[in-house]
Design an enzyme around this catalytic site. Structure first.
Site, PDB file in Angstrom:
ATOM      1  N   SER A  27      45.627  35.395  49.827  1.00  0.00           N
ATOM      2  CA  SER A  27      46.758  36.313  49.782  1.00  0.00           C
ATOM      3  C   SER A  27      46.938  36.974  51.147  1.00  0.00           C
ATOM      4  CB  SER A  27      46.557  37.324  48.650  1.00  0.00           C
ATOM      5  OG  SER A  27      47.722  38.047  48.402  1.00  0.00           O
TER       6      SER A  27
ATOM      7  N   ASP B 265      46.453  30.396  49.392  1.00  0.00           N
ATOM      8  CA  ASP B 265      47.686  31.053  48.963  1.00  0.00           C
ATOM      9  C   ASP B 265      48.007  32.254  49.864  1.00  0.00           C
ATOM     10  OD1 ASP B 265      49.715  30.403  47.247  1.00  0.00           O
ATOM     11  OD2 ASP B 265      49.008  31.628  45.592  1.00  0.00           O
TER      12      ASP B 265
ATOM     13  N   HIS C  16      48.649  32.824  41.378  1.00  0.00           N
ATOM     14  CA  HIS C  16      48.093  33.427  42.585  1.00  0.00           C
ATOM     15  C   HIS C  16      46.729  34.091  42.394  1.00  0.00           C
ATOM     16  CE1 HIS C  16      48.424  35.200  46.565  1.00  0.00           C
ATOM     17  NE2 HIS C  16      48.278  36.410  46.078  1.00  0.00           N
TER      18      HIS C  16
END
Length: 365
Positions: free
Chosen positions: A177, A206, A280
């Site tokens: 992230s 991600d 996610h």
């Protein structure tokens, strides 16, 4: 307790302005650009069981928690290591926004069981209302990387095995992230703190650059110019297929124009995997003690498969990539790219540029 949940609600509002997610659709057939690279791995390997998705041969430690200032560490950190004597490559992993490093421990154990030492700093304090800026987090991570050569061996000696050592000629930087964006920023030399040794590989999990392309968090990493990341180290980006999906009225956690596809577009060379049916936050542990991570897991769009499958898939890709570059064990990496259907869940892949497998191609920062 009421004030606790008020604090969590405020944090959630802040998170909606910072977080990240994305999607992509690719063919599961072998892409034409891989044909030459994988020609040595023919159809005889299609039925082969890829061992990277299973627990490795090494017994590993439980998470070793090191407090700030203990062993002179600038920030608290978590280490998971093989127990057997040996010298092992290092995976330095930066957690996502306001997520504890301990929330990834099951993923870390999978990677460590294949012969890697995982080092994961903690760059925030639980339930803080105003977390560090991303620029501050990048500097904190840089200081932790610079700590590795001086003190990591002492932690391994005291808490694991005197005969276990870290091979600091083979250090991969990774992050999830916002932490994925921080990993890119460090690899691109954007920190004010100069790293005192070479980073050998980069894995973005991600990664997210901000709420949208007009509101990137500082420093701005994405340029929106294809092939603008001129890195001499091997790179891979691993994204989720459901990250860019809106969860009812809640914005996506990884908007498509600031997440994994855009990061890959800007690499000059590298590989890109998309775990299509997962979201996610689904690489985190099944049971989370951090209320922020629990709340975010509910807010972000998720697939219906078990999180163990997501962790096996993500961990297996990371291991295959690291084995190919750090140990010259390319077969499983190439086989996976040629036959993504061998993964535990639906996986798509793309690649550009030339593969570089020499660990000496390290980026001096």
């Amino acid at each position: 307790m009421g004030s606790l949940w008020v604090s969590i609600s405020i944090i959630m509002i802040l998170m909606l302005t910072i977080l990240d997610y994305s999607e992509a659709e690719f063919s599961t057939t072998t892409p034409s650009f891989l044909q030459e690279s994988i020609s040595q791995y023919d159809n005889s390997h299609v039925s082969e069981k890829l061992t990277v998705f299973e627990t490795g041969k090494h017994q590993v430690t439980n998470p070793i928690l090191v407090r700030k200032s203990q062993y002179s560490t600038p920030e608290p950190l978590l280490i998971i290591s093989p127990k057997e004597a040996g010298s092992y490559p290092v995976l330095f992993f930066i957690h996502g926004t306001l997520i504890s490093n301990q929330d990834y421990s099951h993923l870390f154990k999978h990677v460590a069981s294949h012969g890697f030492i995982v080092v994961a700093p903690l760059l925030f304090r639980p339930l803080v209302i105003f977390p560090p800026s991303q620029a501050d987090e990048i500097e904190m991570a840089a200081s932790m990387i610079n700590w590795l050569p001086s003190k990591l061996h002492e932690v391994l000696r005291d808490r694991v095995n005197a005969k276990v050592s870290a091979d600091l000629q083979k250090v991969a930087i990774s992050g999830h992230s916002r932490g994925g964006k921080s990993a890119f920023a460090l690899a691109l030399g954007m920190s004010k703190t100069k790293l005192n040794f070479n980073i050998s590989a980069l894995i973005g999990v991600d990664p997210v650059a901000g709420p949208d392309n007009h509101s990137q968090t500082e420093p701005h990493v994405l340029t929106y110019i294809d092939n603008s990341f001129d890195l001499s180290i091997p790179c891979t980006v691993i994204g989720t297929g459901l990250g860019s999906k809106r969860n009812r009225l809640i914005p996506p956690c990884a908007p498509s124009n600031v997440s994994h596809q855009q990061f890959f577009n800007e690499l000059k060379q590298g590989s890109h995997f998309v775990i299509e049916k997962y979201g996610h936050m689904q690489m985190l542990n099944d049971f989370l003690t951090d209320p922020v991570a629990v709340s975010m897991s509910v807010m972000c769009t998720s697939g219906f498969g078990p999180k163990t499958t997501m962790r096996r898939t993500l961990g297996g890709i990371m291991v295959a990539f690291l084995d190919a570059y750090f140990r010259d064990e390319k077969q499983q990496f190439f086989t996976l790219m040629a036959n993504p259907s061998l993964a535990p869940t639906k996986l798509s892949v793309e690649k550009k540029g030339k593969f570089r497998f020499a660990p000496t191609n390290a980026q001096q920062l």
